[in-house]
Design a protein around this motif. Sequence first.
Motif, mmCIF file in Angstrom:
data_model
loop_
_atom_site.group_PDB
_atom_site.id
_atom_site.type_symbol
_atom_site.label_atom_id
_atom_site.label_comp_id
_atom_site.label_asym_id
_atom_site.label_seq_id
_atom_site.Cartn_x
_atom_site.Cartn_y
_atom_site.Cartn_z
ATOM 1 N N ASP A 110 1.519 -4.602 18.340
ATOM 2 C CA ASP A 110 1.377 -5.010 16.938
ATOM 3 C C ASP A 110 2.640 -5.700 16.439
ATOM 4 O O ASP A 110 2.582 -6.708 15.716
ATOM 5 N N LEU A 111 3.806 -5.161 16.823
ATOM 6 C CA LEU A 111 5.061 -5.777 16.406
ATOM 7 C C LEU A 111 5.273 -7.121 17.101
ATOM 8 O O LEU A 111 5.811 -8.056 16.500
ATOM 9 N N ALA A 161 6.393 -4.325 7.022
ATOM 10 C CA ALA A 161 6.198 -3.412 5.893
ATOM 11 C C ALA A 161 4.801 -3.561 5.307
ATOM 12 O O ALA A 161 4.127 -2.560 5.019
ATOM 13 N N LYS A 162 4.355 -4.779 5.137
ATOM 14 C CA LYS A 162 3.003 -5.008 4.609
ATOM 15 C C LYS A 162 1.958 -4.375 5.519
ATOM 16 O O LYS A 162 1.040 -3.678 5.073
ATOM 17 N N SER A 163 2.090 -4.627 6.804
ATOM 18 C CA SER A 163 1.079 -4.200 7.767
ATOM 19 C C SER A 163 1.144 -2.703 8.051
ATOM 20 O O SER A 163 0.113 -2.020 8.094
ATOM 21 N N PHE A 164 2.361 -2.164 8.237
ATOM 22 C CA PHE A 164 2.486 -0.748 8.581
ATOM 23 C C PHE A 164 2.021 0.148 7.450
ATOM 24 O O PHE A 164 1.309 1.133 7.679
ATOM 25 N N THR A 165 2.412 -0.164 6.214
ATOM 26 C CA THR A 165 2.019 0.693 5.092
ATOM 27 C C THR A 165 0.531 0.601 4.808
ATOM 28 O O THR A 165 -0.043 1.505 4.188
ATOM 29 N N GLU A 210 0.821 -1.206 0.000
ATOM 30 C CA GLU A 210 0.000 0.000 0.000
ATOM 31 C C GLU A 210 0.862 1.265 0.000
ATOM 32 O O GLU A 210 0.596 2.217 -0.722
ATOM 33 N N GLY A 211 1.892 1.274 0.841
ATOM 34 C CA GLY A 211 2.760 2.450 0.941
ATOM 35 C C GLY A 211 4.180 2.165 0.512
ATOM 36 O O GLY A 211 4.547 1.019 0.206
ATOM 37 N N ASP A 212 4.996 3.207 0.497
ATOM 38 C CA ASP A 212 6.398 3.083 0.095
ATOM 39 C C ASP A 212 7.218 2.410 1.198
ATOM 40 O O ASP A 212 6.896 2.503 2.385
ATOM 41 N N VAL A 213 8.285 1.753 0.774
ATOM 42 C CA VAL A 213 9.273 1.208 1.701
ATOM 43 C C VAL A 213 10.643 1.694 1.232
ATOM 44 O O VAL A 213 10.972 1.590 0.043
ATOM 45 N N ASN A 264 -2.188 -1.007 9.439
ATOM 46 C CA ASN A 264 -2.687 -2.045 10.334
ATOM 47 C C ASN A 264 -1.717 -2.354 11.466
ATOM 48 O O ASN A 264 -1.909 -3.311 12.208
ATOM 49 N N CYS A 265 -0.657 -1.559 11.585
ATOM 50 C CA CYS A 265 0.371 -1.786 12.602
ATOM 51 C C CYS A 265 0.871 -0.443 13.096
ATOM 52 O O CYS A 265 1.224 0.426 12.290
ATOM 53 N N GLN A 266 0.878 -0.276 14.408
ATOM 54 C CA GLN A 266 1.363 0.965 15.008
ATOM 55 C C GLN A 266 2.629 0.692 15.822
ATOM 56 O O GLN A 266 2.699 -0.285 16.558
#
Length: 314
Positions: free
Chosen positions: A195-196, A277-281, A116-119, A284-286
Amino acid sequence: MLIKELAELFDILDSSSASGEVVKQYLLSLNKDANVNITKMAGAKGSTDFIKVKIAGKNGKTAGGTAPTLGVIGRLGGLGARPEQIGFVSDGDGALSALTVAAKLLNMQTRGDVLEGDVIISTHICPNAPTSPHKPVPFMGSPVNMVQMNEAEVDGEMDAILSIDTTKGNRISNKRGFAISPTIKEGYILKVSNDLLDIMEVTSGECPNVFALSQQDITPYGNDLFHLNSILQPAIATHAPVVGVAITTQTMVAGCATGASHFVDVESAARFALEVAKSFTAENCQFYDKKEYEMILEKYGPMNHFQTKGKSNQ
């Protein structure tokens, strides 16, 4: 699994002629549209190639979107300690893990799996770094200083950072695998992100492992205080939350030791970073509780002075 990418990169990095350009060509072979930049920096003890890979998400900043950007930093002194040591040293695991994440994400994009977002992945390639004295085992040194490292590796677009580093030469975390740190933000050691921890349980298949920190560990190098290692030095150069991902062992292993890299542990750390990366972008992960952080600031004020070298060294 990321074993293919890990094996191919290890073969490239375990060489006296390893360079940023060689790694760039490998990444371009995986995805011809890869955004890879190399910056050569010199210091008092030689030079190194900093490499930064930006992998655009479908709704990330690069596409004009609003999805958050994750930074993955491979923190190390060097890949090798030539001529004192021949071969890939333990200290190189952070770079190997971070670049494995980059390779996997580029492979995923060619197969239609776009986050979804950049890495943004950054690290540096140095096959002949110096060593330096440190107890209980010697540290790997670096041809450049920490200020130069942070300038090259910490990007202002990163909304959160995972800093992956070999963390074996200590008595703090003594279990094979990888461990994460509490979240560090602007001089505060915050609680560990649930989350982590959830992602760590899934990727490791074990109970999560968290390594202890002292306040000294999140202050800049060069202030004459003890540091576990450089894993959280990116936190002094950003407002974004930073979490260390430590590749660990049961026994103390020097960063300049060869034959000490365990592909299972390096791959596990890389796979964890990929899932973050999948979850944070996707939001879904803080990394931290924003409301609680605001309450901390209201009650106790800012702690940004711990991002400096202190009163006597400024």
